[in-house]
Design a protein around this motif. Sequence first.
Motif, PDB file in Angstrom:
ATOM      1  N   PRO A  43       0.628  -1.206   0.029  1.00 17.66           N
ATOM      2  CA  PRO A  43       0.081   0.090  -0.063  1.00 17.66           C
ATOM      3  C   PRO A  43       0.797   1.359   0.011  1.00 17.66           C
ATOM      4  N   SER A  44       2.296   1.252   0.531  1.00 18.09           N
ATOM      5  CA  SER A  44       2.697   2.335   0.579  1.00 18.09           C
ATOM      6  C   SER A  44       3.242   2.808  -0.831  1.00 18.09           C
ATOM      7  N   LYS A  45       3.189   2.027  -1.813  1.00 18.08           N
ATOM      8  CA  LYS A  45       3.260   2.395  -3.170  1.00 18.08           C
ATOM      9  C   LYS A  45       2.122   3.215  -3.927  1.00 18.08           C
ATOM     10  N   ARG A  46       1.121   3.195  -3.351  1.00 17.02           N
ATOM     11  CA  ARG A  46      -0.145   3.835  -3.941  1.00 17.02           C
ATOM     12  C   ARG A  46       0.059   5.326  -4.162  1.00 17.02           C
ATOM     13  N   ASP A  47      -0.397   5.741  -5.070  1.00 13.37           N
ATOM     14  CA  ASP A  47      -0.316   7.255  -5.510  1.00 13.37           C
ATOM     15  C   ASP A  47      -1.524   7.885  -5.135  1.00 13.37           C
ATOM     16  N   THR A  48      -1.904   7.965  -4.020  1.00 11.29           N
ATOM     17  CA  THR A  48      -2.994   8.309  -3.326  1.00 11.29           C
ATOM     18  C   THR A  48      -2.578   9.157  -2.057  1.00 11.29           C
ATOM     19  N   VAL A  49      -3.677  10.091  -1.502  1.00 12.32           N
ATOM     20  CA  VAL A  49      -3.339  11.131  -0.173  1.00 12.32           C
ATOM     21  C   VAL A  49      -3.465  10.309   0.996  1.00 12.32           C
ATOM     22  N   GLN A  50      -3.877   9.172   0.669  1.00 17.43           N
ATOM     23  CA  GLN A  50      -4.032   8.160   1.801  1.00 17.43           C
ATOM     24  C   GLN A  50      -3.748   6.782   1.484  1.00 17.43           C
ATOM     25  N   LYS A  51      -2.656   6.149   2.333  1.00 22.10           N
ATOM     26  CA  LYS A  51      -2.202   4.717   1.732  1.00 22.10           C
ATOM     27  C   LYS A  51      -3.187   3.819   2.311  1.00 22.10           C
ATOM     28  N   GLU A  52      -3.477   3.856   3.647  1.00 26.72           N
ATOM     29  CA  GLU A  52      -4.259   2.553   4.153  1.00 26.72           C
ATOM     30  C   GLU A  52      -5.285   3.468   5.228  1.00 26.72           C
ATOM     31  N   ALA A  53      -6.336   2.528   5.194  1.00 21.99           N
ATOM     32  CA  ALA A  53      -7.414   2.763   6.078  1.00 21.99           C
ATOM     33  C   ALA A  53      -6.859   3.239   7.652  1.00 21.99           C
ATOM     34  N   CYS A  54      -6.067   2.369   7.785  1.00 22.77           N
ATOM     35  CA  CYS A  54      -5.425   2.850   9.477  1.00 22.77           C
ATOM     36  C   CYS A  54      -3.980   2.356   9.037  1.00 22.77           C
ATOM     37  N   PRO A  55      -3.233   2.679  10.280  1.00 27.63           N
ATOM     38  CA  PRO A  55      -1.813   2.359  10.076  1.00 27.63           C
ATOM     39  C   PRO A  55      -1.558   0.872  10.218  1.00 27.63           C
ATOM     40  N   GLY A  56      -1.040   0.123   9.638  1.00 24.04           N
ATOM     41  CA  GLY A  56      -0.996  -1.395   9.291  1.00 24.04           C
ATOM     42  C   GLY A  56      -2.143  -2.247   8.857  1.00 24.04           C
ATOM     43  N   CYS A  57      -3.121  -1.434   8.478  1.00 25.37           N
ATOM     44  CA  CYS A  57      -4.284  -2.143   7.964  1.00 25.37           C
ATOM     45  C   CYS A  57      -4.033  -3.044   6.889  1.00 25.37           C
ATOM     46  N   GLY A  58      -3.045  -2.393   6.023  1.00 24.39           N
ATOM     47  CA  GLY A  58      -2.798  -3.352   4.625  1.00 24.39           C
ATOM     48  C   GLY A  58      -3.824  -2.987   3.560  1.00 24.39           C
ATOM     49  N   THR A  59      -3.865  -4.094   2.588  1.00 27.62           N
ATOM     50  CA  THR A  59      -4.908  -3.784   1.670  1.00 27.62           C
ATOM     51  C   THR A  59      -6.022  -4.992   1.639  1.00 27.62           C
ATOM     52  N   ALA A  60      -7.185  -4.903   0.821  1.00 29.54           N
ATOM     53  CA  ALA A  60      -8.032  -6.124   0.802  1.00 29.54           C
ATOM     54  C   ALA A  60      -7.394  -7.226   0.179  1.00 29.54           C
ATOM     55  N   GLN A  61      -7.908  -8.067   0.363  1.00 26.99           N
ATOM     56  CA  GLN A  61      -7.686  -9.471  -0.151  1.00 26.99           C
ATOM     57  C   GLN A  61      -8.815 -10.102  -0.944  1.00 26.99           C
ATOM     58  N   THR A  62     -10.238  -9.556  -0.405  1.00 28.86           N
ATOM     59  CA  THR A  62     -11.691 -10.221  -0.886  1.00 28.86           C
ATOM     60  C   THR A  62     -12.102  -8.965  -1.366  1.00 28.86           C
ATOM     61  N   ALA A  63     -13.160  -9.289  -2.154  1.00 28.31           N
ATOM     62  CA  ALA A  63     -14.236  -8.346  -2.481  1.00 28.31           C
ATOM     63  C   ALA A  63     -14.827  -7.445  -1.516  1.00 28.31           C
ATOM     64  N   ALA A  64     -15.246  -8.563  -0.530  1.00 29.97           N
ATOM     65  CA  ALA A  64     -15.897  -7.847   0.738  1.00 29.97           C
ATOM     66  C   ALA A  64     -14.834  -6.855   1.552  1.00 29.97           C
ATOM     67  N   GLU A  65     -13.793  -7.310   1.389  1.00 29.34           N
ATOM     68  CA  GLU A  65     -12.757  -6.230   2.233  1.00 29.34           C
ATOM     69  C   GLU A  65     -12.556  -5.083   1.521  1.00 29.34           C
ATOM     70  N   TYR A  66     -12.646  -5.280  -0.008  1.00 30.84           N
ATOM     71  CA  TYR A  66     -12.511  -3.961  -0.766  1.00 30.84           C
ATOM     72  C   TYR A  66     -13.537  -2.984  -0.535  1.00 30.84           C
ATOM     73  N   ILE A  67     -14.744  -3.488  -0.574  1.00 29.67           N
ATOM     74  CA  ILE A  67     -16.068  -2.590  -0.277  1.00 29.67           C
ATOM     75  C   ILE A  67     -15.955  -1.920   1.049  1.00 29.67           C
ATOM     76  N   ALA A  68     -15.558  -2.627   2.042  1.00 27.36           N
ATOM     77  CA  ALA A  68     -15.393  -2.202   3.455  1.00 27.36           C
ATOM     78  C   ALA A  68     -14.049  -1.282   3.240  1.00 27.36           C
TER      79      ALA A  68
END
Lengths: 313, 644
Positions: A243-268
Motif C-alpha cells: 500500500p505504501s506504493k499507492r499514489d493517493t493522499v491516503q495509503k491505508e485505512a488505518c496504520p498497518g491495515c494493509g490492503t483488501a484481499q477479498t471483494a468484501a474487504e475491498y468494499i469495506a
Amino acid sequence: MFTGKVLGGVTAAIIFGAIGTIFYFLPESGAAQLMRKAFHLGWPGGLVIVILMLYFQFGRKNDPRQGELVFKSVIGLLGYSMLFIAIANYAMNFNDESPGVPGEPRFLPVSLVMFTVACFTMAMYFKGVRVLLQIGGFMFFVAACLAGFGNWLPQVKADPPPAEEKTADVRQMSVQERADLGEKIIFGAVGASGTQGAIGKGQCPLCHGFQKGFLSERAPNLFGIPTRALERLKDPRYSQADPSKRDTVQKEACPGCGTAQTAAEYIAESHACPNCYVVAGFGVKGSNDRESPMPASHKPPIALTELRRTHRR
Amino acid sequence: MATITKQARNKIWAFLALGTFVGLLLLPLFLSLPAGAGDTPAPAASTASAAAAPADAKPVEKSRDVWYKTEGPVVGAPAPKTTDSAKDYPRYNFESRVILWVALQQHLYYGSFVLAVPIFCMIVEYLGVITKDKALSRKYDQLAYDFVKISLTAYSITALLGGIVIFTFLTLYPTFFGYLSSIFRPVMATYALLFIAESGTLYIYYYAWDKMREGFLKWIHVAMSVILNVIGTVLMMLANSWIAFMQSPAGVDADGRYLGNVWHVIHTTLWNPINVHRLLGNMAFGGGVVAAYAAYRFLTAKSDEERSHYDWMGYVAMFIGICFLIPLPFAGYWLMREVYAYRQQMGITLMGGLLAWLFIIQAVMIGALFLTANYYLWQGMDRMRGAERYQKYIKYMVFVLIMCFIVWLTPHTMVMTPAELKAMGGQQHPVLGNYGVMSAKNGAINTIITTTVLSFIIYQRANKIPTVKWAPYGNAFLFGLFTMAYVNIIWLAIYGYYIPANVRVGLSVPQVASTLSCLFIGVILNSIMLKGAKDVGPIVWGQISVRGQYALIMLATSFTWMMGLMGYIRSSVRLFWHVNEIMRDNSPWAFTHTIGFGANMISFNVLFFWLTILFVFWLGSLGVKKVPATAPVGQKVPAPAGSH
C-alpha cells in the motif's frame, strides 16, 4: 351590445346560481363545506354589504345613481364572497404535512386564483381603487402561477433519520436480515432499492447508481460491484502487495491495515478509506485521481455508527 | 477675532458629524479586536499564560476546529442535544418553523429593501452632484430624496420585524438560540452598536437633506450616504455570518464547542459567497421594489408631468436592478461551487437531489425575469421616435429568448416511479433529455443574457444615429463581437456533449467571458459611439404603454418570489440540522417540506410583503413634494444608461 353592467349581472347570477345548486344538490360536498366555512368566517362583512345594498335599493329612491350603487353592492358581495371562500380554503387545507393531519395543501394555489379573479372583477367596477386592485390582481396571478407550478411538480417530503437507531447485533442476523438492513441504510426502506431518488442514512445514491443503466456521473455505478471488486484488486494502481506504493493522499485505512484481499474487504475499505484507491476519472478535480470526493462513511456528514459499518463489511 | 461665517460653521459641524460617524463605524471593530485575531490563539491558551499558571491549575483543554483544522482552547460548551420537549421546543398549536419562517422572511425582505435603497440613493445623489445640467441635477436630487423617504418608513418596520424575529426565536427555539448567541455574543453586540449607528446616520442623512443641499456641504452629505451604506453592508455581513455558520460551521470543534476565535466563526467557508450573492440580490430586489412603486405612481398619475417623472423613475430603478441582476447568476455559481467544495453531498442535495426541483422553479423564474426585462425595454422604445427602425428585429430576439428559455428549464433527471422509468426507457427522456444537460443550459443562459445586452444596446441607440467618424467600424466591431459571442457560446455548448463532465465544467469560463465581453465592451463602445450622436427624436418620458408598467410589477413580484425561493433552498439544505453536523434539529418539524408546501409559503410571504409595502408606499405618498416641473413633457432627459 352587452354593457359591463349586464355582463357583471349575468356573471353574478351564474355564480350565485351555481352556489345555490351546490348547496341544494350536494350539501355534504367539499365545495359546500368550503362555502359554509367561508360564511362562518365572513358573515359580518357580508351582512354589512347586504344592508348597504338594501339601503341603496330602498333608502335612496330619488338618487339617480341608485341602480349603479345597488349593482356595485352586488359585485362587492361577489368579490367579498370569493375572498372569503379563498380564505376558507386556506383555513381548511393548510397543514404542516404531518401524517394524519386533515387538509390538502396542494389546493392552496386555487385561493390565489380566486383572489386574482376577485381583484380583477372588482377593478372593473370600482374606479377609485381600480389601479390598486389591478396591481394586486396581477401580483396574485403571478404568485398563483408560481405556487401552482410548485404544487404541480412531483412532491417529495423528506423525513429526518431516527436520532438513535437501535439495531440488533448483526452477527446474529441471517443473510436476508443483513441484506434488508443494508437496503434500509442505502435506500431508506426495505424494497426501496428500485425507486429512483430513494435514499437512506448512508446517502450512497446521491452519487452512485445502483441499477444497471442508471446514470452515475459523479461516482462509479455500483451494479455488479462484487465481481468488479476483484478486478479492482488486480489494478496496478491499487497496489495490493504494497500500500505504501499507492499514489493517493491516503495509503491505508488505518496504520498497518494493509490492503483488501477479498471483494468484501475491498468494499469495506472503500467505505472507511475512499482515498485509498480512486477509480480512474472519479477523483477530486485537479487531484489526478489521488483524492476521492467521497467522505469516509464513519465520519460526518454521513457518520454511520460502528454497527452499521460492521454490517456493511 | 475673526467672526465665523454661517457657512463655515456649517462646514465645521459637517466635519464633526462625519468624524462621529466614522468613529461609530470603527468602534465595534476596535471592540472586537481582542477577540478576533486571525489564527492567533486566544490568551488563555498562550504559552506565557500557561507558564505563569500555578502548577495545580487545570490545563486548558484544546480541540480541533471542524473547518480550519487548527487547534484552539475550548472556551464554550458543547452544542446542546435537544429533545422533542417543551423545554427545547415550546409550541403553540402550530408549526413553530412556519411562524419563524414568516417572521424571518418578512424581516429579510424589509432588511434587503432598506439596505438596497440607500445604495440607490447614493448613486442617484452622486449623479445629481456631478451633473452639470441644473434642472437634471435637481431632478436626480429629488429622486434620491424620494428613495430615502420610502426607505425611512420601511426602516422602522425592519427594526420592528427584527424584534419579532428575536422574540420568535426566544419563545420557539430557546435552546438553539441560546447556543447560537453564546458563540456569536461579540458579533451580536457589534451588530447592535452598528444598528444604532445606522439609525443615527440615516435620520441625520434624511433630515439634513435641505440644510446640506448646496456646495461643499452637499459633498459631505454624499459622503454620509457612503458611510450609511458601509454600515449597512457590514450589518448585512454580520447577519450573514450567522446563517453561514449554521450551514458550514467553523470556529468550533466537532462537539460544537467554541474555540475562542471569533473571526473563524464569522469567516466560514460560505460567508463571502453569501455576502456577495446577497448584496447583488438585495440590489436587484430593491430595484424591483422601487420600480414597482414608480409603476404604481405612474398608473395612478393625474398629469403628464407626473407620468413623465414616474416613468423615468421606473426606468432608472429597473436599470439599476437589472445591472445587479446580470452578475447574480455568476455570484450564484460561485456560491454553489463553494457549497460543493465544502460538502459535495450538500451540493448534490441542492442541484441533483431532494431540492433539485426547486432549481427548476428558479430556472423558470430567471428566464421569466430576463424575458420581462427585455419586454420592458422593447415597450420603452415606444417613447422614442426612430425606434421603429429596430422593431423588425424584436421578433427574432423573442424567438431566441423563448427557445433558450425552454432549454434552460428542461430538467436533467426526474424523480420517477419504477413504472414511469421503464416507460421512458431510462432516467432521461430520449429526446428532451438531450436539452436537460448542463452543457445546453450553460449555452442557453449565456445566450439569454447576451440577447438582453443586445436589447439594451438597441434601446440605447433607438432614437440616435452615431455621428463619429469611425461609426461604421464601430458598428462592424459590435456586429462582429456579438456574432463571435453567439458562435462561441453555442459551439462550446455543442462541444460539451462530446467531452467528460469534469472537462465540460471548464467550458463555462469562455462562455461567460463571451457574455461579459458583450456586456462591458459592447455597452461601453456603444455609449462612446453615441456621444454627440444625432437625435432622430426626443425621448418622451411618460409615453410608455401600461403593459410596460406591468412588466415592472412583474419584475418586482418575481424578484420577491425568487428571493423567498432561494432563501428557502439555502436554509432547507441543512435538512435536519440546526447547525450542520454539529447541532441536530430534534423538533417535530425537522423534516423537509414538499415543494408545493414551500411554494405556498413563499407565495404567502411575497403577498404579505407586498400588502405591507403598499402601506409604506401610501405613507410615502402622503407627503410627497410636488414633482419639479423642470423637464416639460417631451424634453430630453438623460438617464444613467449612457445615452438615456
